[in-house]
Design a protein around this motif. Structure first.
Motif, short mmCIF file in Angstrom:
data_model
loop_
_atom_site.label_atom_id
_atom_site.label_comp_id
_atom_site.label_asym_id
_atom_site.label_seq_id
_atom_site.Cartn_x
_atom_site.Cartn_y
_atom_site.Cartn_z
N GLU A 188 28.66 45.50 -27.80
CA GLU A 188 29.72 45.52 -28.79
C GLU A 188 29.27 46.18 -30.09
O GLU A 188 30.06 46.75 -30.81
CB GLU A 188 30.24 44.10 -29.04
N ASN A 189 27.99 46.18 -30.43
CA ASN A 189 27.46 46.83 -31.63
C ASN A 189 27.35 48.34 -31.47
O ASN A 189 27.32 49.07 -32.43
CB ASN A 189 26.09 46.26 -32.01
N GLU A 190 27.25 48.82 -30.25
CA GLU A 190 27.17 50.26 -30.02
C GLU A 190 28.44 50.96 -30.46
O GLU A 190 28.42 52.03 -31.03
CB GLU A 190 26.89 50.55 -28.54
N GLY A 191 29.58 50.39 -30.27
CA GLY A 191 30.86 50.94 -30.72
C GLY A 191 30.94 50.97 -32.24
O GLY A 191 31.43 51.92 -32.84
N GLU A 192 30.41 49.93 -32.88
CA GLU A 192 30.39 49.87 -34.34
C GLU A 192 29.47 50.94 -34.90
O GLU A 192 29.75 51.53 -35.93
CB GLU A 192 29.93 48.49 -34.81
N THR A 193 28.37 51.24 -34.27
CA THR A 193 27.42 52.25 -34.75
C THR A 193 28.05 53.63 -34.70
O THR A 193 27.90 54.42 -35.62
CB THR A 193 26.14 52.22 -33.89
N GLU B 115 31.24 54.28 -34.91
CA GLU B 115 32.23 54.30 -35.98
C GLU B 115 31.56 54.44 -37.35
O GLU B 115 32.04 55.16 -38.21
CB GLU B 115 33.07 53.02 -35.95
N THR B 116 30.44 53.77 -37.53
CA THR B 116 29.71 53.85 -38.80
C THR B 116 29.20 55.27 -39.03
O THR B 116 29.28 55.79 -40.14
CB THR B 116 28.52 52.87 -38.80
N THR B 117 28.70 55.92 -38.01
CA THR B 117 28.23 57.31 -38.12
C THR B 117 29.38 58.23 -38.50
O THR B 117 29.23 59.10 -39.36
CB THR B 117 27.59 57.76 -36.80
N GLU B 118 30.52 58.04 -37.87
CA GLU B 118 31.69 58.87 -38.20
C GLU B 118 32.13 58.64 -39.65
O GLU B 118 32.49 59.58 -40.35
CB GLU B 118 32.84 58.54 -37.24
N GLU B 119 32.09 57.37 -40.08
CA GLU B 119 32.47 57.06 -41.45
C GLU B 119 31.50 57.69 -42.43
O GLU B 119 31.91 58.22 -43.47
CB GLU B 119 32.51 55.54 -41.65
N LYS B 120 30.21 57.65 -42.10
CA LYS B 120 29.21 58.27 -42.98
C LYS B 120 29.42 59.77 -43.07
O LYS B 120 29.30 60.36 -44.14
CB LYS B 120 27.80 57.96 -42.48
N GLN B 121 29.75 60.40 -41.95
CA GLN B 121 30.03 61.84 -41.97
C GLN B 121 31.27 62.13 -42.81
O GLN B 121 31.30 63.08 -43.58
CB GLN B 121 30.23 62.37 -40.55
N ARG B 122 32.28 61.32 -42.65
CA ARG B 122 33.52 61.50 -43.40
C ARG B 122 33.25 61.31 -44.90
O ARG B 122 33.75 62.10 -45.73
CB ARG B 122 34.56 60.49 -42.91
N ILE B 123 32.46 60.31 -45.25
CA ILE B 123 32.11 60.08 -46.66
C ILE B 123 31.33 61.27 -47.21
O ILE B 123 31.58 61.74 -48.33
CB ILE B 123 31.30 58.77 -46.82
N SER B 124 30.41 61.80 -46.41
CA SER B 124 29.63 62.98 -46.83
C SER B 124 30.53 64.18 -47.08
O SER B 124 30.38 64.91 -48.07
CB SER B 124 28.58 63.29 -45.77
N GLU B 125 31.49 64.39 -46.16
CA GLU B 125 32.44 65.49 -46.34
C GLU B 125 33.27 65.31 -47.61
O GLU B 125 33.49 66.26 -48.36
CB GLU B 125 33.37 65.58 -45.12
N LEU B 126 33.73 64.09 -47.83
CA LEU B 126 34.54 63.81 -49.02
C LEU B 126 33.73 64.01 -50.30
O LEU B 126 34.24 64.53 -51.29
CB LEU B 126 35.11 62.39 -48.97
#
Length: 193
Positions: A33-38, A40-51
């Motif tokens: 269940e934590n693998e799915g969260e990781t 999502e967290t990576t995608e969020e970090k990429q999105r934050i970096s882009e922003l």
């Protein structure tokens, strides 16, 4: 008693299973269940970096536009100041031939009292006109005896005169004028070789 033994066996199996799950979790691998969260967290970090990159670019463009606007305001102020400073240039340029004609009229020698009276009236008008033009910033360019300056003088003749040094204005044929610091008509002069 049999029931107690079954319950104890089931309890021991449950405990062993929980210990097994805990051992699996402590071996460094994440639970499923934590693998799915990781991810999502990576995608969020990429999105934050882009922003953050977009924000930095936008701030940079904003600073450039602000600097361009400040430069535009400064240029506009300078243009307006120059326009005000030289607002009367076209009128003064048009009046210079009339000023020259007054000077020629004043050079006439008269012996008649009536003509002298007219000449005196012409001189008064000439002085008033000259004072009005000076109040707007018109200045006569002094030429005779000064060094020739192509920015102020227009040489129309060269002469050989021992009284003057080389490249010195000998005679002014037509007066030159400047408006504040701008030459509106160069002086026509004779220059010594």
């Amino acid at each position: 008693m049999e029931d107690k033994q079954k319950e104890t066996a089931e309890f021991e199996q449950t405990e062993n299973a929980e210990t097994y799950v805990e051992a699996d979790q402590t071996d460094g691998s994440e639970p499923l269940e934590n693998e799915g969260e990781t991810a999502e967290t990576t995608e969020e970090k990429q999105r934050i970096s882009e922003l953050e990159t977009n924000l930095a670019d936008t701030e940079n463009r904003l600073l450039r536009v602000q600097a361009d606007f400040e430069n535009f305001k400064r240029r506009t102020r300078e243009d307006n100041a120059a326009q005000l400073k030289y607002k009367s240039q076209s009128l003064l340029t048009q009046l210079l031939p009339a000023l020259d004609n007054f000077e020629r009229a004043l050079d006439v020698k008269v012996e008649d009292a009536q003509a002298a009276s007219v000449l005196q009236g012409v001189e008064m008008v000439y002085r008033q006109l000259l004072e009005a033009m000076k109040s707007e910033g018109l200045e006569v360019i002094d030429s005779e005896g000064s060094a020739f300056d192509p920015n102020l003088h227009q040489a129309v003749m060269q002469v050989q005169d021992e009284k003057y040094g080389s490249n010195v204005v000998v005679e002014t044929l037509q007066k030159g004028y400047r408006l504040k610091d701008r030459v509106i008509r160069p002086a026509m002069v004779k220059v010594n070789q």
